[in-house]
Design a protein around this motif. Structure first.
Motif, mmCIF file in Angstrom:
data_model
loop_
_atom_site.group_PDB
_atom_site.id
_atom_site.type_symbol
_atom_site.label_atom_id
_atom_site.label_comp_id
_atom_site.label_asym_id
_atom_site.label_seq_id
_atom_site.Cartn_x
_atom_site.Cartn_y
_atom_site.Cartn_z
ATOM 1 N N GLU A 73 0.854 -1.186 0.000
ATOM 2 C CA GLU A 73 0.000 0.000 0.000
ATOM 3 C C GLU A 73 0.893 1.241 0.000
ATOM 4 O O GLU A 73 1.920 1.275 0.672
ATOM 5 N N HIS A 74 0.521 2.239 -0.791
ATOM 6 C CA HIS A 74 1.325 3.461 -0.852
ATOM 7 C C HIS A 74 0.447 4.645 -1.258
ATOM 8 O O HIS A 74 -0.655 4.469 -1.780
ATOM 9 N N GLU A 75 0.954 5.817 -0.989
ATOM 10 C CA GLU A 75 0.243 7.043 -1.341
ATOM 11 C C GLU A 75 0.812 7.616 -2.631
ATOM 12 O O GLU A 75 1.983 7.413 -2.958
ATOM 13 N N TYR A 76 -0.031 8.326 -3.346
ATOM 14 C CA TYR A 76 0.393 9.020 -4.559
ATOM 15 C C TYR A 76 -0.458 10.277 -4.710
ATOM 16 O O TYR A 76 -1.502 10.407 -4.081
ATOM 17 N N VAL A 77 0.006 11.189 -5.520
ATOM 18 C CA VAL A 77 -0.741 12.421 -5.761
ATOM 19 C C VAL A 77 -1.605 12.221 -6.997
ATOM 20 O O VAL A 77 -1.113 11.835 -8.052
ATOM 21 N N GLY A 78 -2.886 12.488 -6.822
ATOM 22 C CA GLY A 78 -3.810 12.397 -7.942
ATOM 23 C C GLY A 78 -4.242 13.786 -8.381
ATOM 24 O O GLY A 78 -4.284 14.725 -7.585
ATOM 25 N N PHE A 79 -4.525 13.903 -9.659
ATOM 26 C CA PHE A 79 -5.054 15.154 -10.203
ATOM 27 C C PHE A 79 -6.266 14.820 -11.039
ATOM 28 O O PHE A 79 -6.237 13.880 -11.846
ATOM 29 N N HIS A 80 -7.328 15.576 -10.845
ATOM 30 C CA HIS A 80 -8.530 15.419 -11.654
ATOM 31 C C HIS A 80 -8.832 16.757 -12.298
ATOM 32 O O HIS A 80 -9.083 17.743 -11.604
ATOM 33 N N ALA A 81 -8.763 16.804 -13.616
ATOM 34 C CA ALA A 81 -9.008 18.049 -14.338
ATOM 35 C C ALA A 81 -10.489 18.402 -14.293
ATOM 36 O O ALA A 81 -11.352 17.521 -14.367
ATOM 37 N N SER A 82 -10.775 19.691 -14.184
ATOM 38 C CA SER A 82 -12.171 20.141 -14.195
ATOM 39 C C SER A 82 -12.740 20.016 -15.603
ATOM 40 O O SER A 82 -12.004 19.994 -16.595
ATOM 41 N N ASN A 83 -14.057 19.952 -15.686
ATOM 42 C CA ASN A 83 -14.714 19.905 -16.991
ATOM 43 C C ASN A 83 -14.404 21.167 -17.788
ATOM 44 O O ASN A 83 -14.221 21.105 -19.007
ATOM 45 N N LEU A 84 -14.337 22.299 -17.113
ATOM 46 C CA LEU A 84 -14.039 23.558 -17.783
ATOM 47 C C LEU A 84 -12.653 23.511 -18.432
ATOM 48 O O LEU A 84 -12.486 23.919 -19.586
ATOM 49 N N LEU A 85 -11.661 22.994 -17.714
ATOM 50 C CA LEU A 85 -10.316 22.877 -18.272
ATOM 51 C C LEU A 85 -10.322 21.965 -19.492
ATOM 52 O O LEU A 85 -9.751 22.295 -20.528
ATOM 53 N N MET A 86 -10.983 20.826 -19.381
ATOM 54 C CA MET A 86 -11.030 19.888 -20.504
ATOM 55 C C MET A 86 -11.724 20.518 -21.712
ATOM 56 O O MET A 86 -11.279 20.344 -22.849
ATOM 57 N N ASP A 87 -12.800 21.262 -21.467
ATOM 58 C CA ASP A 87 -13.493 21.952 -22.563
ATOM 59 C C ASP A 87 -12.585 22.975 -23.231
ATOM 60 O O ASP A 87 -12.540 23.082 -24.456
ATOM 61 N N ARG A 88 -11.851 23.742 -22.415
ATOM 62 C CA ARG A 88 -10.933 24.752 -22.962
ATOM 63 C C ARG A 88 -9.845 24.112 -23.811
ATOM 64 O O ARG A 88 -9.489 24.615 -24.876
ATOM 65 N N ILE A 89 -9.294 22.996 -23.329
ATOM 66 C CA ILE A 89 -8.234 22.298 -24.061
ATOM 67 C C ILE A 89 -8.755 21.850 -25.421
ATOM 68 O O ILE A 89 -8.095 22.049 -26.449
ATOM 69 N N GLN A 90 -9.937 21.260 -25.435
ATOM 70 C CA GLN A 90 -10.514 20.795 -26.706
ATOM 71 C C GLN A 90 -10.793 21.960 -27.653
ATOM 72 O O GLN A 90 -10.553 21.868 -28.855
ATOM 73 N N GLU A 91 -11.252 23.071 -27.103
ATOM 74 C CA GLU A 91 -11.528 24.256 -27.914
ATOM 75 C C GLU A 91 -10.236 24.808 -28.528
ATOM 76 O O GLU A 91 -10.194 25.134 -29.717
ATOM 77 N N ILE A 92 -9.185 24.893 -27.739
ATOM 78 C CA ILE A 92 -7.898 25.400 -28.232
ATOM 79 C C ILE A 92 -7.332 24.473 -29.299
ATOM 80 O O ILE A 92 -6.838 24.923 -30.337
ATOM 81 N N LYS A 93 -7.411 23.158 -29.066
ATOM 82 C CA LYS A 93 -6.924 22.199 -30.060
ATOM 83 C C LYS A 93 -7.690 22.345 -31.369
ATOM 84 O O LYS A 93 -7.106 22.298 -32.451
ATOM 85 N N LYS A 94 -8.994 22.527 -31.266
ATOM 86 C CA LYS A 94 -9.831 22.668 -32.460
ATOM 87 C C LYS A 94 -9.418 23.913 -33.243
ATOM 88 O O LYS A 94 -9.265 23.865 -34.469
ATOM 89 N N ILE A 95 -9.214 25.025 -32.544
ATOM 90 C CA ILE A 95 -8.810 26.271 -33.199
ATOM 91 C C ILE A 95 -7.451 26.097 -33.883
ATOM 92 O O ILE A 95 -7.260 26.514 -35.019
ATOM 93 N N LYS A 96 -6.507 25.459 -33.177
ATOM 94 C CA LYS A 96 -5.176 25.242 -33.761
ATOM 95 C C LYS A 96 -5.256 24.337 -34.982
ATOM 96 O O LYS A 96 -4.594 24.582 -35.985
ATOM 97 N N ASN A 97 -6.074 23.288 -34.909
ATOM 98 C CA ASN A 97 -6.222 22.371 -36.049
ATOM 99 C C ASN A 97 -6.880 23.052 -37.229
ATOM 100 O O ASN A 97 -6.505 22.814 -38.372
ATOM 101 N N GLU A 98 -7.855 23.902 -36.974
ATOM 102 C CA GLU A 98 -8.502 24.639 -38.057
ATOM 103 C C GLU A 98 -7.502 25.570 -38.733
ATOM 104 O O GLU A 98 -7.519 25.734 -39.948
ATOM 105 N N GLY A 99 -6.622 26.192 -37.947
ATOM 106 C CA GLY A 99 -5.593 27.052 -38.507
ATOM 107 C C GLY A 99 -4.642 26.292 -39.400
ATOM 108 O O GLY A 99 -4.227 26.773 -40.456
ATOM 109 N N ILE A 100 -4.292 25.093 -38.997
ATOM 110 C CA ILE A 100 -3.390 24.245 -39.786
ATOM 111 C C ILE A 100 -4.087 23.822 -41.085
ATOM 112 O O ILE A 100 -3.505 23.869 -42.157
ATOM 113 N N ASN A 101 -5.353 23.443 -40.981
ATOM 114 C CA ASN A 101 -6.098 23.008 -42.170
ATOM 115 C C ASN A 101 -6.331 24.159 -43.150
ATOM 116 O O ASN A 101 -6.376 23.948 -44.349
ATOM 117 N N ASP A 102 -6.497 25.374 -42.658
ATOM 118 C CA ASP A 102 -6.702 26.529 -43.525
ATOM 119 C C ASP A 102 -5.452 26.859 -44.331
ATOM 120 O O ASP A 102 -5.540 27.354 -45.447
#
Length: 104
Positions: A73-102
């Motif tokens: 048995e051992h301890e570790y540090v966990g991180f759980h990203a918020s839904n808002l952070l995950m939404d922002r990441i997906q939005e930024i990726k989409k914008i960057k991908n659209e820029g590449i495709n354009d």
């Protein structure tokens, strides 16, 4: 690609319009503060970003090169990203991908 602490601080300096030295100190302070709270078994909730907490992994039987072994048995540090952070990441990726495709 993995970003190290220096690279992270340098990007923070660019984004925030502050010196690299100030950004590096801010990153060190941020990490130190997280360590302090987690060492006191406190959960850290940063609204819009996520939650850090110390979690316990129960003892289990693992496999090491074909031989079973006990993982204690051992301890570790966990991180759980918020839904808002995950939404922002997906939005930024989409914008960057659209820029590449354009461009193509």
């Amino acid at each position: 690609m993995t970003v190290n602490k220096k690279e992270f601080a340098d990007r923070m300096a660019e984004n925030g319009g502050i010196t690299k030295k100030a950004a590096r100190e801010a990153v060190k302070l941020f990490i130190k503060t997280i360590e302090d709270f987690l060492s006191e078994d406190e959960k850290i909730m940063i609204s819009g970003f996520g939650r850090f907490e110390v979690r316990t992994m129960k003892e289990k039987v693992g496999n090491l090169k074909g031989n079973s072994c006990v993982i204690p048995e051992h301890e570790y540090v966990g991180f759980h990203a918020s839904n808002l952070l995950m939404d922002r990441i997906q939005e930024i990726k989409k914008i960057k991908n659209e820029g590449i495709n354009d461009e193509g």
